[in-house]
Design an enzyme around this catalytic site. Structure first.
Site, PDB file in Angstrom:
ATOM      1  N   LYS A  42       0.719  -1.236   0.173  1.00  0.00           N
ATOM      2  CA  LYS A  42      -0.099  -0.148   0.042  1.00  0.00           C
ATOM      3  C   LYS A  42       0.991   1.275  -0.032  1.00  0.00           C
ATOM      4  O   LYS A  42       0.813   2.109  -0.652  1.00  0.00           O
ATOM      5  CB  LYS A  42      -0.845  -0.064   1.393  1.00  0.00           C
ATOM      6  N   THR A 116      -3.689   3.158   5.086  1.00  0.00           N
ATOM      7  CA  THR A 116      -4.288   2.609   6.058  1.00  0.00           C
ATOM      8  C   THR A 116      -3.470   1.235   6.521  1.00  0.00           C
ATOM      9  O   THR A 116      -3.042   0.736   5.526  1.00  0.00           O
ATOM     10  CB  THR A 116      -5.732   2.423   6.009  1.00  0.00           C
ATOM     11  N   ASN A 170      -1.442  -6.544  -6.894  1.00  0.00           N
ATOM     12  CA  ASN A 170      -0.174  -5.839  -7.032  1.00  0.00           C
ATOM     13  C   ASN A 170       1.124  -7.139  -7.046  1.00  0.00           C
ATOM     14  O   ASN A 170       0.782  -8.311  -6.863  1.00  0.00           O
ATOM     15  CB  ASN A 170       0.121  -5.038  -5.650  1.00  0.00           C
ATOM     16  N   SER A 481     -26.315   2.259  54.310  1.00  0.00           N
ATOM     17  CA  SER A 481     -27.735   1.945  54.704  1.00  0.00           C
ATOM     18  C   SER A 481     -28.192   2.420  56.169  1.00  0.00           C
ATOM     19  O   SER A 481     -29.134   3.173  56.333  1.00  0.00           O
ATOM     20  CB  SER A 481     -28.057   0.433  54.426  1.00  0.00           C
ATOM     21  N   SER A 548     -22.943   1.466  44.033  1.00  0.00           N
ATOM     22  CA  SER A 548     -22.831   2.079  42.709  1.00  0.00           C
ATOM     23  C   SER A 548     -21.215   2.411  42.462  1.00  0.00           C
ATOM     24  O   SER A 548     -20.833   3.687  42.484  1.00  0.00           O
ATOM     25  CB  SER A 548     -23.505   3.523  42.824  1.00  0.00           C
TER      26      SER A 548
END
EC number: 2.7.7.4
Length: 637
Positions: A42, A116, A170, A481, A548
């Protein structure tokens, strides 16, 4: 001091530059990528294109010849790949890692080409290069034929909506320019291409090393080939911007331009269609209508503007329109929705977290999006649909997602600019995925907000209090709690209207179907946050006691509420203290391996960085902590 001759030389150079710019100003532009497997050539091909189009300066050529000798090119005078491989790691390894963009021009057209990388781990880089390309040159080493990465890149090219494909076989010089080899590769590729939806492509036998069939002159080494050379084909392909002008007018608003009280314009780049003064337009998603008063540019007003141009549009009416909105043809507006089905290409090493809020950027719009678990992941080699709960790096899958407000869009198949989006991690700001919208979900069109007579403010006013969410977070055993219960007792004695949502309690009913995987924990908090928001709409002060563990979900709850109504209370208890209490025996089970994904042991806890309130249960009793919290949130009205 400059001599007259030096002034004359500068003038001649300036004239040459002006003439060059004028000659290229009105040429069409083609963006294309080269892709394929590792070492298919490439970078060499792009270097050859730059060299043959005379786009290399003398000093660059001298440096290239020196580098070619230093890196060793097995007798080759120039290693064209070094023109493109700019990273030191690329030159050392002889591979492409980053996306390299290069500009060159011929007598007929201008080009921007993206080289790329071929390695699978750099698939995200390939997607980046392909996102704006009109054409893809897929290279195949004539000695190796169609490989796995050839299939992967071809699938991505089709997925990303690139309509023009060139199959460049190629290194034909290394197989003696054998026509049978070329024909066999083309047939193999055709069989695969048709299975993924690529129905048309142009196959060209080339040699980046020798220059065969690269320029306009046909190669004497392939007398059996009567098709176009690569450059000749690239010069004649119709670019997508021409087709975009035939669609309905759409312009995402980038900026509201108001330098003074006499001028108010909406600036942006036209994504599709044509617009003229006097045209009726609609603002999406609001639906407000107006007409175009004028089209302003730096060079003066225009009688017409087309796709690809950046302009400022002035409207005849004072309508509400801001960044992220879209100005479109009144009779043919784009869709607006908040629920979608899309294909995702995951580009981050950290896997997709279903239910987590990500920034979604589509054009000029930025919203919060939550992604559902994928319907399936796609095996690009077999095209099989695989069951999946998430997507990892380079994974490709189909999933549904929802946004926190409606956005204007077009299906990606109709308009890549208005249907393609990226997902951004809210904490790292990393781009984690690229997405292509297929369609909006029908249920989104069938569900509407029902206006009610009694408002949120009415509920709060009757209770004589400002709604709040007191969000207690901390490790298991930290005392969340207990403290939350003590705070509610004191608020009750103060005649405040409250409700306590406890982590264990909601798992007996609302969230009984959820486990303790990371995905389930995220969904657990999402459901609780929705309930908490509804309760604040009723005017209540809501207390929640949940581990959480993730900052992203706590931030999600904060963003759901009006500013100042979310109060994060960190019950800051060291792990060894919380584990020493172990009231429920959970730490013991986790240490023995009986309880998986337990926070603090084999699942992380992300402590708040800037909580509104922090209490330490090592130095404070629960009642003392509760009194401290009450003091911090006063006054309550």
């Amino acid at each position: 001091m400059k001599t007259p001759s030096s002034f004359q030389t500068d003038a001649l150079i300036a004239e040459d530059i002006d003439a060059y710019l004028a000659a290229h100003q009105n040429k069409s532009l083609l963006r294309f990528i080269t892709c394929g497997s590792v070492d298919d050539g490439k970078s060499t091909l792009i270097g050859r294109l730059l060299y043959d189009s005379k786009m290399i300066f003398e000093d660059q050529l001298a440096a290239l010849e020196s580098d070619s000798k230093r890196h060793g090119t097995q007798g080759q005078e120039i290693d064209f790949a070094l023109l493109v491989d700019g990273l030191a790691a690329e030159r050392e390894q002889g591979i492409t890692i980053d996306v390299a963009y290069r500009f060159f021009a011929t007598e007929k057209r201008k080009f921007i080409v993206a080289d790329t990388p071929g390695h699978e781990q750099y698939t995200r880089n390939m997607v980046t290069g392909a996102s704006t390309a009109d054409l893809a040159v897929i290279l195949i080493d004539a000695r190796k034929g169609v490989l796995q990465q050839t299939r992967r890149h071809s699938y991505l090219v089709h997925l990303l909506g690139i309509r023009h494909v060139v199959l460049a076989v190629n290194k034909m010089d290394l197989v003696g320019y054998d026509r049978a080899v070329f024909d066999s590769i083309v047939e193999d590729y055709r069989a695969f291409a048709s299975s993924i939806g690529i129905t048309d492509f142009t196959a060209i036998p080339i040699s980046g090393f020798k220059g065969d069939n690269i320029t306009s002159a046909p190669s004497a080494n392939t007398p059996w080939y009567d098709g176009p050379a690569l450059i000749a084909h690239l010069e004649t392909v119709e670019v997508d911007s021409v087709a975009a002008q035939e669609q309905g007018f759409r312009m995402p608003v980038q900026w509201v331009n108001r330098p003074n009280l006499d001028f108010r314009g909406f600036a942006g780049q036209i994504a599709a269609g044509v617009v003229r003064p006097g045209d009726a337009v609609r603002i999406v998603p609001s639906g407000k209508t107006s007409t175009v008063k004028a089209i302003a540019t730096f060079g003066g007003d225009l009688a017409e503007a087309v796709a690809g141009q950046s302009v400022t549009i002035m409207l005849a009416d004072e309508v509400d329109c801001s960044r992220g909105d879209m100005i479109a043809s009144a009779g043919d507006p784009p869709q607006a929705s908040d629920q979608f089905r899309a294909t995702l290409v995951w580009m981050d090493e950290e896997a997709l977290k279903p239910g987590r809020g990500y920034w979604l950027k589509l054009g000029t719009q930025t919203v919060t999006a939550t992604i559902q678990p994928p319907e399936y992941e796609i095996d690009v080699n077999s095209l099989e649909h695989l069951a999946a709960k998430t997507l990892g790096l380079n994974g490709i899958g189909v999933a549904e997602f929802a946004t926190d407000r409606p956005i204007a869009f077009e299906p990606y198949a109709a308009n890549r600019q208005l249907g393609g989006f990226i997902l951004i991690d809210k904490f790292t700001n990393a781009t984690v995925a690229a997405g292509m919208i297929a369609f909006s979900l029908r249920r989104a069109d069938n569900v509407h907000w029902q206006p009610t007579s009694i408002t949120r403010d009415d509920h709060a006013g009757m209770k004589n209090q400002t709604p709040r969410v007191l969000w207690f977070t901390g490790l298991s055993g930290s005392g969340k709690s207990t403290i939350a219960n003590a705070v509610e007792k004191q608020l009750f004695l103060m005649n405040r209207h409250t409700f306590l949502l406890d982590g264990d309690n909601v798992r007996h009913g609302l969230n009984r179907d959820l486990g303790f995987t990371e995905t389930d924990r995220i969904e657990n908090i999402r459901r609780v946050s929705e309930v908490a928001r509804l309760m604040t709409d009723a005017g209540l002060i809501v207390l929640t006691a949940f581990i959480s563990p993730f900052r992203a979900e706590r931030q999600m709850v904060r963003e759901m509420l009006p500013q100042g109504e979310f109060i994060e209370i960190f019950v800051d208890t060291p792990l060894e203290v919380a584990e020493g209490r172990d009231v429920k025996g959970l730490y013991k089970k986790a240490r023995s391996g009986q309880l998986k994904n337990f926070t603090g042991i084999d699942s992380p806890y992300e402590a708040p960085e800037n909580p509104e309130i922090r209490v330490n249960t090592v130095d404070m009793t629960p009642d003392e902590a509760a009194r401290y919290i009450i003091e911090q949130i006063l006054p309550l009205k």
